[in-house]
Design an enzyme around this catalytic site. Structure first.
Site, PDB file in Angstrom:
ATOM      1  CB  SER A 141      -0.729  -0.488   0.715  1.00 50.90           C
ATOM      2  OG  SER A 141      -1.890  -0.737   0.898  1.00 50.90           O
ATOM      3  CE1 TYR A 152      -1.204   0.427   6.836  1.00 51.02           C
ATOM      4  CE2 TYR A 152      -1.806  -0.647   4.969  1.00 51.02           C
ATOM      5  CZ  TYR A 152      -1.124  -0.690   6.679  1.00 51.02           C
ATOM      6  OH  TYR A 152       0.376  -1.760   6.151  1.00 51.02           O
TER       7      TYR A 152
END
Length: 252
Positions: A141, A152
């Site tokens: 990510s 995030y």
């Protein structure tokens, strides 16, 4: 005794998941380990079967400067040196930009980015003395975007580039800085996701090796990046992802 005999390692987010696996791996290779985590209860459970002469715990918030300083001081007071920093503490919140509150945003950025910065900043004088290594936990990510993970994704993207910047700055000091970038891994952070079999199946379908990651998969990669075997490797974000990033993502 192993590759890290006589060396001292700090592990943040050490009480469970990837952090706990790293603690056990480094101890198994002869290191002294300082385990830092928010949960004193989980740290105590981790410590029950570990060698007390080479292992000590510190309870605190990985985004709190005083707690971070206390951890670095403990490592030096107890073991006389710091050779490796494993920046692993992390948190997540789900939602797009309209759904994510400023409080959620700030907490994710504080723990995942500012906490890593502060820990590296505080430990750096000791790491310079011993030409040490930092390994950070980023994420896939941090290499690409995901739906409903704006905070995030942003935090891990920052970690990915923090690694590169710090690697350049501190290569002349002999300090190497790298990261591991896991795919979906069976940890406490993904516990709720693991209960959704449909979600797990979607993740696994994108992993050529056909399974989620396990904490020990990441711990072994961390040991390599921190070891002398990786002595000419710095500024690398290493996908530990079962082959996920090998794909162009285009369906056939």
């Amino acid at each position: 005794m192993g590759r890290f005999a006589g060396k001292t390692v700090i592990v943040t987010g050490a009480a469970s998941g990837i952090g706990a696996a790293a603690v056990r791996r480094f101890l198994g290779e002869g290191a002294n380990v300082v385990a830092f985590d928010l949960s004193g209860e989980k740290l105590a459970a981790l410590a029950r079967d570990l060698p007390v002469d080479r292992f000590v715990t510190q309870t605190g918030d990985a985004a709190n400067a005083e707690d971070i300083q206390a951890t670095v001081d403990l490592a030096v007071d107890r073991f006389g040196r710091i050779d490796v920093l494993i920046n692993n503490a992390g948190t997540v919140t789900f939602g797009d930009v309209t759904e994510t509150s400023i409080e959620e945003w700030n907490r994710v950025m504080t723990v995942n980015v500012t906490g890593y910065f502060l820990m590296a900043k505080t430990a750096m004088p000791e790491l310079r003395k011993h030409k040490g290594a930092i390994v950070m936990t980023s994420s896939l990510s941090g290499l690409g975007g995901d739906p409903h993970l704006v905070a995030y994704n942003t935090s891990k993207g920052a970690v990915t580039n923090m690694v590169r910047a710090m690697a350049i700055d501190h290569a002349p000091d002999g300090v190497r800085v790298n990261a591991v970038n896991p795919t979906f891994t069976r940890t406490g952070m993904t516990e709720e996701m693991q209960e959704d079999t449909e979600t797990v199946a979607k993740f696994v379908a994108r992993i050529p090796m056909g399974r989620p990651g396990e904490p020990d998969d990441l711990a072994k990669a961390m040991l390599f990046l921190a070891s002398d075997e990786a002595g000419f490797i710095t500024g690398v974000n290493l996908p530990v992802d079962g082959g996920s990033t090998a794909s162009s993502t285009q369906a056939l």
